[in-house]
Design an enzyme around this catalytic site. Sequence first.
Site, PDB file in Angstrom:
ATOM      1  N   SER A   1       3.951   1.987   8.523  1.00 46.44           N
ATOM      2  CA  SER A   1       3.757   1.040   7.429  1.00 46.44           C
ATOM      3  C   SER A   1       5.077   0.828   6.717  1.00 46.44           C
ATOM      4  O   SER A   1       5.755   1.793   6.365  1.00 46.44           O
ATOM      5  CB  SER A   1       2.746   1.576   6.435  1.00 46.44           C
ATOM      6  OG  SER A   1       1.464   1.301   6.882  1.00 46.44           O
TER       7      SER A   1
ATOM      8  N   HIS B   1       0.822  -1.214   0.000  1.00 46.44           N
ATOM      9  CA  HIS B   1       0.000   0.000   0.000  1.00 46.44           C
ATOM     10  C   HIS B   1       0.854   1.262   0.000  1.00 46.44           C
ATOM     11  O   HIS B   1       0.364   2.336  -0.311  1.00 46.44           O
ATOM     12  CB  HIS B   1      -1.070  -0.026   1.111  1.00 46.44           C
ATOM     13  CG  HIS B   1      -0.589   0.280   2.504  1.00 46.44           C
ATOM     14  ND1 HIS B   1      -0.271  -0.692   3.421  1.00 46.44           N
ATOM     15  CD2 HIS B   1      -0.408   1.447   3.146  1.00 46.44           C
ATOM     16  CE1 HIS B   1       0.091  -0.132   4.555  1.00 46.44           C
ATOM     17  NE2 HIS B   1       0.009   1.181   4.424  1.00 46.44           N
TER      18      HIS B   1
ATOM     19  N   ASP C   1       1.212  -7.707   2.220  1.00 49.00           N
ATOM     20  CA  ASP C   1       1.356  -6.264   1.975  1.00 49.00           C
ATOM     21  C   ASP C   1       2.829  -5.838   1.814  1.00 49.00           C
ATOM     22  O   ASP C   1       3.401  -5.215   2.698  1.00 49.00           O
ATOM     23  CB  ASP C   1       0.695  -5.507   3.134  1.00 49.00           C
ATOM     24  CG  ASP C   1       0.363  -4.067   2.762  1.00 49.00           C
ATOM     25  OD1 ASP C   1       0.917  -3.561   1.772  1.00 49.00           O
ATOM     26  OD2 ASP C   1      -0.451  -3.448   3.477  1.00 49.00           O
TER      27      ASP C   1
HETATM   28  N1  ARG Z   1      -4.741   0.515   7.714  1.00 46.96           N
HETATM   29  C1  ARG Z   1      -3.469   0.600   7.065  1.00 46.96           C
HETATM   30  C2  ARG Z   1      -2.907   2.007   7.245  1.00 46.96           C
HETATM   31  O1  ARG Z   1      -3.390   2.745   8.022  1.00 46.96           O
HETATM   32  C3  ARG Z   1      -3.532   0.190   5.638  1.00 46.96           C
HETATM   33  C4  ARG Z   1      -4.216   1.140   4.734  1.00 46.96           C
HETATM   34  C5  ARG Z   1      -4.218   0.737   3.288  1.00 46.96           C
HETATM   35  N2  ARG Z   1      -5.201  -0.284   2.997  1.00 46.96           N
HETATM   36  C6  ARG Z   1      -6.530  -0.061   2.753  1.00 46.96           C
HETATM   37  N3  ARG Z   1      -7.301  -1.094   2.554  1.00 46.96           N
HETATM   38  N4  ARG Z   1      -7.076   1.129   2.703  1.00 46.96           N
HETATM   39  O2  ARG Z   1      -2.343   2.682   6.459  1.00 46.96           O
HETATM   40  N1  GLU Z   2      -1.197   1.300   7.664  1.00 50.48           N
HETATM   41  C1  GLU Z   2      -0.573   2.331   8.438  1.00 50.48           C
HETATM   42  C2  GLU Z   2       0.388   3.172   7.609  1.00 50.48           C
HETATM   43  O1  GLU Z   2       0.203   3.365   6.441  1.00 50.48           O
HETATM   44  C3  GLU Z   2       0.112   1.728   9.600  1.00 50.48           C
HETATM   45  C4  GLU Z   2      -0.922   1.252  10.481  1.00 50.48           C
HETATM   46  C5  GLU Z   2      -1.056   2.087  11.716  1.00 50.48           C
HETATM   47  O2  GLU Z   2      -1.635   3.174  11.664  1.00 50.48           O
HETATM   48  O3  GLU Z   2      -0.562   1.566  12.705  1.00 50.48           O
HETATM   49  O4  GLU Z   2       1.313   3.736   8.115  1.00 50.48           O
END
Ligand code: ARG
Ligand code: GLU
Length: 717
Positions: free
Chosen positions: A652, A84, A220
Site C-alpha cells: 500500500s 489508509h 486513496d
Molecule cells: N484492502 C486494502 C489493504 O489490504 C485496504 C484496506 C483499508 N481499507 C478498508 N476499507 N479497510 O490494506
Molecule cells: N491494502 C494493502 C496494504 O495496506 C495492499 C493490498 C494488498 O494486500 O495487496 O498494504
Amino acid sequence: MKKLLLAFVCVVLLLPSRADDGMWVPALLDKTRYDRMVQLGCKLSAEDIYSVNNSSLKDAVILFDRGCSGVVVSESGLIFTNHHCGYGAIQSHSSLEHDYLTNGFVANSRSEELPNPGVTVSFLVKMSDVTDKILSGVDPNLTEFNRKTKVQENSDALIAEMSKTSANKFVVKPLYNENQYFLYEYEVYTDIRLVAAPPSNIGKFGGDTDNWVWPRHTGDFSVFRIYAGKDNKPAPYSTDNVPYKPKKYVPVSIKGVAEDDFTLVYGYPAFTDQYLAAREVELMVNLSLPQKVELRRVRLNLMEDEMNVNPLARIQYAAKHAGVSNAWKKWEGMIKGLNAVDAVEKKQDMEQEFQQWVAQDQSRNAKYGGLFKKFDANFKVYERYSPVFDYYNEAVLGSEILVLASRFYSFLNKNSSLEDDAFKAEFKKYIQTLDVYFKNYSPAIDKRVFVSFLQLYRKNISAEFHPEIFTTINAKYKGDISRWADMVFEKSVLVSQERFNAALEKWNKNSRKKLFADPALNTFLSFYSVLLDKVANPYNACILSNDSLYRIYMRGLSEFHSDRILFPDANQTLRVSYGQVEGYSPNDGVRYGYYTTIDGIMQKNDSTISDYVVSPKLMELWKAKDYGQYADSTNQLRVCFVASNHTSGGNSGSPVFNANGELIGLNFDRCWEGTMSDIYYDPTLCRNIILDSRYLLFVLDKVSGAGHLVQELKIVK
Ligand code: ARG
Ligand code: GLU
C-alpha cells in the site's frame, strides 16, 4: 496456407506474453529477469532501479511508518502514500471542530504542516548478503531451536557491531526459508508532518463495500513531508527542522497509461507464502481459512447490529470494523481464488514431478528423499492442533475483554513482586494507559461477541481442549454461557475505566488478590492454560520441524527449477515487481476493463449508503467537466487502473512507475479474485489496483485547492 500458418505463429510469438509472478530483490536482479522487464517495455537500466553508489529509484521509495510504502516526489521532501496508511495520523489531528478525516486537510504553508509523533519514514541505504556471518558456527546437526538461537545471537552481534559507527538502523532478515540472510541498513526520519489529505468521501470512497474490489473509485492518497535537522540527517521533531533534501525524487507523469504499458511496483510487501506444500495449502483452504472467515463474520455481524442503531458505537468501532473486515474479505477471496485455480492440484502435480526428479539421482535422494513423508507426519499434528490455535487467536482473542485480560495478566505478573504501595502506584499508571481503549469500547457489543465465541468454541472444538470454566459453567450455570457472561460483565473490573478507578479508590490489602480473581481474567486464563498445557508443545514442535523441512525443500526447489531463479517470499523488505496495465476476466462472460473514471463515481452515488456519498465539490467539477490538465485525450477523468504486478499487504502506497521511471500511480489494493496471490499467483486473475496519478493531482489541485503542492512537483506532460 503454409505461409499463412507461419505468419500466424510469428504473430503469436510476438504478442506480448503475460507478466510473471515475483517480488524481486532489487539488488539481485539477474539478467533473465531484467531482459524480461525490457521485453515488457522497461527502459530503465538495472542501475537506474537499484544502485548503492549512485542515486537510483530505490532512494525515492520509502517504508512509511511500520507497515506501508510511499514515495518522495519533491526536492523538499514531499511524500505520497495511501489515505489508509496515513489514516491514524489524520485521525489524530481530527476533532469535532477540525474534522480533517471527514473534510480533508491542506496545509497552506509549511508552518501549517502538522507533526505526527511516532510516525517514521525509513530509507533503505543498502542491503547486503550476510549469510556467511549469520550462519557461522551453525552446525547442520543443530536442532532447529538451537539453530534459531545461534542465528539470533549472530544477528544481534552483527547489528551491535554495525551500530557502533552508525546512527542508522540495521535489521537482519532471512530469505528463501532461512537459507540466506540479508542485512538491511535504514536511515529513519522521525519528524514527519501531515501536508494534505482528501476528504474521506474521496480518500475512502467505496469504504469496506468496495474494499478488495475492482472496479474501484477510491482516491486513496495522503501527502506528508519529511523534516530533517540542518545537516539533512534524521532529527527528533523541532521547529528548527527543515524540509528534507532527498537523494532522489521522482517526476509525476500525467501522460496516462494504456493497456499493455509496462508497470513497475517498488515497495515493501510484508508477507507471502509461495512455496507451501500442497497439503498445507489444502489445510488452509478447507480447515483454517473457512473457520477464521466464519468467526470474523460473526464478529462483524454483531458489530454491525449495534453500529446500525447506535451512532456512538458507529464511531467507536469504525476502525476496528475496517480491520476485521479487511482480513475477513481477503480470506474469503483467497479460498475462492485458490479453488478457482486448482492451486492444491497444481502443487500436487509439481510435487510429484519433484519427487520423481529426486528419485532419479542418489545424491538428490540423500538430500530430499523422504521430505514429504516427514511433512505429512507434521501436517497430521498440525491438523489436530491448528483449529484450537485458530480459535484461540480469532475467538478467544476476538473478544476485547479477553484481550484486555491477557494484557492485564502480563501487567499483574510483571509487577507481582512489588510492595503493595508501589504496586498501587503502578496500577494507577496502568489505568491511565487505558483511556483510548475505553473511549472505543462498547461492552454491549463485546458481551455479545464473548457469548457467541464461547458458544462456538464449545460446539466446534473437540472436548479435550475445553477450558475448565466450561465445567464450572455446566455445574453452576446449567451450561448457560449467557448467564456466565452476565456474571462476568457485571463483576469484572475490565468492563470500564470507572470500575478500574473504583478498585483503586477502595484499595485495601486484599485488592491485589481480588484483581487476580477477576472473572474476565479467569475466563482468559482458563483458555490460555489449554493452549499452554495441551497445544503449545506439540504445535510448536511441528512448526519448528516444518521450518527445517521447508528450508530443505526450498533448496530442492531451486535445484529442481535450475532453469530459472525463484523469488524469495516477501518479508517486509524492498522489492520490485513488474507487470503490465491489463484488465481481466474473473468469470465466464465477464470482462473488466483496465481503468475507471469519475463517471463511475457518479454512478455509485447514493446518499443513503455512507460508503457512496459523493463529495459535492467533486460533483460540481464533474458537471462542469472541469478536469484541467488531468483529463485524458477524450476529456475523461480516470480514477484507478489495474495491472498484473505481484503485490501484497505492505505494498500500500507503493509507487507505480512507467517504463521511464515516472510516477503513474500509487498501489493500494488487489482485486478480490486474486487475493490468493500470497500463496499462488495466477496471471489471468491476479491484479493490483492503482490510483491514477492524474486523479491524485486533480483532487489535490481542483478539489482541495492545493495547487501550490502540485507546483512543487516535477510534472511530466
Ligand atoms: N484492502 C486494502 C489493504 O489490504 C485496504 C484496506 C483499508 N481499507 C478498508 N476499507 N479497510 O490494506
Ligand atoms: N491494502 C494493502 C496494504 O495496506 C495492499 C493490498 C494488498 O494486500 O495487496 O498494504
